[in-house]
Design a protein around this motif. Structure first.
Motif, PDB file in Angstrom:
ATOM      1  N   VAL A 142     -15.806   7.429   4.975  1.00  0.00           N
ATOM      2  CA  VAL A 142     -16.029   7.049   6.905  1.00  0.00           C
ATOM      3  C   VAL A 142     -17.183   6.075   6.560  1.00  0.00           C
ATOM      4  N   ASP A 143     -16.412   5.337   7.610  1.00  0.00           N
ATOM      5  CA  ASP A 143     -16.960   3.503   8.213  1.00  0.00           C
ATOM      6  C   ASP A 143     -16.308   3.661   9.605  1.00  0.00           C
ATOM      7  N   ILE A 144     -17.266   3.169  10.095  1.00  0.00           N
ATOM      8  CA  ILE A 144     -17.277   2.164  11.834  1.00  0.00           C
ATOM      9  C   ILE A 144     -16.051   1.534  12.054  1.00  0.00           C
ATOM     10  N   VAL A 145     -16.062   0.270  11.854  1.00  0.00           N
ATOM     11  CA  VAL A 145     -15.052  -0.212  11.530  1.00  0.00           C
ATOM     12  C   VAL A 145     -13.850  -0.421  10.925  1.00  0.00           C
ATOM     13  N   LYS A 146     -12.497  -0.040  12.550  1.00  0.00           N
ATOM     14  CA  LYS A 146     -11.224   1.233  12.486  1.00  0.00           C
ATOM     15  C   LYS A 146     -10.249   0.123  11.005  1.00  0.00           C
ATOM     16  N   ASP A 147     -10.376  -1.179  11.804  1.00  0.00           N
ATOM     17  CA  ASP A 147      -8.838  -1.830  10.790  1.00  0.00           C
ATOM     18  C   ASP A 147      -9.476  -1.397   9.221  1.00  0.00           C
ATOM     19  N   LEU A 148     -10.636  -1.906   9.125  1.00  0.00           N
ATOM     20  CA  LEU A 148     -10.968  -1.718   8.215  1.00  0.00           C
ATOM     21  C   LEU A 148     -10.350   0.033   7.421  1.00  0.00           C
ATOM     22  N   ILE A 149     -10.523   0.815   7.784  1.00  0.00           N
ATOM     23  CA  ILE A 149     -10.163   2.002   7.945  1.00  0.00           C
ATOM     24  C   ILE A 149      -9.187   2.238   7.029  1.00  0.00           C
ATOM     25  N   HIS A 150      -7.492   1.375   8.297  1.00  0.00           N
ATOM     26  CA  HIS A 150      -6.963   1.607   8.345  1.00  0.00           C
ATOM     27  C   HIS A 150      -5.946   1.314   7.717  1.00  0.00           C
ATOM     28  N   ARG A 151      -6.766   0.380   6.756  1.00  0.00           N
ATOM     29  CA  ARG A 151      -6.198  -0.608   5.409  1.00  0.00           C
ATOM     30  C   ARG A 151      -7.084   0.421   4.232  1.00  0.00           C
ATOM     31  N   ASN A 152      -7.801   0.915   4.413  1.00  0.00           N
ATOM     32  CA  ASN A 152      -8.340   1.717   3.206  1.00  0.00           C
ATOM     33  C   ASN A 152      -7.196   3.013   3.236  1.00  0.00           C
ATOM     34  N   LYS A 153      -6.646   2.862   4.261  1.00  0.00           N
ATOM     35  CA  LYS A 153      -5.704   4.447   4.087  1.00  0.00           C
ATOM     36  C   LYS A 153      -4.537   4.024   3.610  1.00  0.00           C
ATOM     37  N   GLU A 154      -3.906   2.833   4.121  1.00  0.00           N
ATOM     38  CA  GLU A 154      -2.683   2.350   2.968  1.00  0.00           C
ATOM     39  C   GLU A 154      -2.848   1.988   2.330  1.00  0.00           C
ATOM     40  N   LYS A 155      -4.040   1.380   0.788  1.00  0.00           N
ATOM     41  CA  LYS A 155      -3.682   1.007   0.032  1.00  0.00           C
ATOM     42  C   LYS A 155      -4.702   2.356  -1.038  1.00  0.00           C
ATOM     43  N   PHE A 156      -5.532   3.158  -0.503  1.00  0.00           N
ATOM     44  CA  PHE A 156      -5.881   3.800  -1.674  1.00  0.00           C
ATOM     45  C   PHE A 156      -5.491   5.361  -0.896  1.00  0.00           C
ATOM     46  N   LYS A 157      -4.142   5.760  -1.799  1.00  0.00           N
ATOM     47  CA  LYS A 157      -3.675   7.104  -1.840  1.00  0.00           C
ATOM     48  C   LYS A 157      -4.166   7.801  -2.657  1.00  0.00           C
ATOM     49  N   VAL A 158      -4.775   9.070  -2.493  1.00  0.00           N
ATOM     50  CA  VAL A 158      -5.208  10.432  -3.843  1.00  0.00           C
ATOM     51  C   VAL A 158      -5.420  11.179  -2.792  1.00  0.00           C
ATOM     52  N   GLU A 159      -4.425  12.367  -2.948  1.00  0.00           N
ATOM     53  CA  GLU A 159      -4.992  14.044  -3.078  1.00  0.00           C
ATOM     54  C   GLU A 159      -6.436  14.290  -2.906  1.00  0.00           C
ATOM     55  N   ASN A 160      -7.493  14.455  -3.478  1.00  0.00           N
ATOM     56  CA  ASN A 160      -8.194  14.411  -2.683  1.00  0.00           C
ATOM     57  C   ASN A 160      -9.603  13.594  -2.045  1.00  0.00           C
ATOM     58  N   LEU A 161      -8.563  12.866  -1.652  1.00  0.00           N
ATOM     59  CA  LEU A 161      -9.430  10.952  -0.596  1.00  0.00           C
ATOM     60  C   LEU A 161      -8.835  11.638   0.979  1.00  0.00           C
ATOM     61  N   GLU A 162      -9.641  10.960   1.564  1.00  0.00           N
ATOM     62  CA  GLU A 162      -9.853  11.086   2.969  1.00  0.00           C
ATOM     63  C   GLU A 162     -10.861  10.266   3.813  1.00  0.00           C
TER      64      GLU A 162
END
Length: 205
Positions: A73-93
């Motif tokens: 979890v993080d408060i920065v929307k663009d950071l979360i978007h970047r993390n979603k694109e960069k880190f893709k693991v089955e048990n990660l949200e």
């Protein structure tokens, strides 16, 4: 926090998002990762972990494999978007939330790594009311060496209480956080003599 990243107030790298030397210096990060992994593997089955303030995820990415599910979890929307694109693991949200205002994800263990130290006492109190729903809380804070007056109030932002020769103690006023057990997992004294970084495990009542 958006301003912190946009203005590179904690430093910068090629990704455009950098959570500071405390999240990238191997001398700080590696012992932390080892201690937290050891804690996770002490359970009969891997825990569901909520990382409340995941930042650029350089640290969290090293913990995901030791968990059943990892919610970052993080408060920065663009950071979360970047993390979603960069880190893709089955048990990660990843979730974009203001942990002082929004409801928190369910889980067994909450991680707050050098997050509360940036927040006002009022925001911390709001968060503590929600942390009681976890079985365990792993809190990492940058605090002064030796004795100090805890919990001096600050304005939420990039700075921390260290500038006031203070640091967080959740068990002291005004928080008086009630726990069943408290155990220090790790303490790292900074080479420049500017305090130490301490990770504490709290077992919630």
């Amino acid at each position: 926090m958006e301003q912190v990243y946009k203005m590179n107030l904690w430093g910068e790298n090629d990704s455009g998002f950098y959570s500071g030397i405390g999240s990238h210096n191997p001398e700080i990060v590696n012992p932390y990762v080892n201690a937290v992994k050891l804690f996770f593997t002490s359970f009969e089955s891997p825990p569901v972990v909520c990382d409340l303030g995941c930042g650029d995820f350089n640290v969290g990415r090293q913990l995901v494999a030791a968990t059943k599910k990892y919610v970052a979890v993080d408060i920065v929307k663009d950071l979360i978007h970047r993390n979603k694109e960069k880190f893709k693991v089955e048990n990660l949200e990843f979730q974009c939330l203001d942990i002082a205002v929004d409801s928190l994800p369910a889980g067994d263990c909450a991680i707050l790594r050098q997050v509360l130290q940036h927040l006002s006492n009022e925001e911390i109190q709001n968060i503590l009311r929600k942390l009681v729903h976890y079985k365990y809380v792993l809190l990492t804070e940058h605090i002064p060496v030796g004795t100090f007056e805890p919990n001096k109030d600050i304005i939420s932002g990039q700075g921390i209480r260290l500038k006031k020769q203070s640091g967080l103690n959740l068990l002291a006023p005004p928080f008086n956080f009630k726990v069943k057990e408290k155990r220090e997992l790790l303490s790292f004294a900074l080479n420049d003599g500017n305090g130490k970084i301490v990770t504490t495990m709290y077992k919630i009542l």
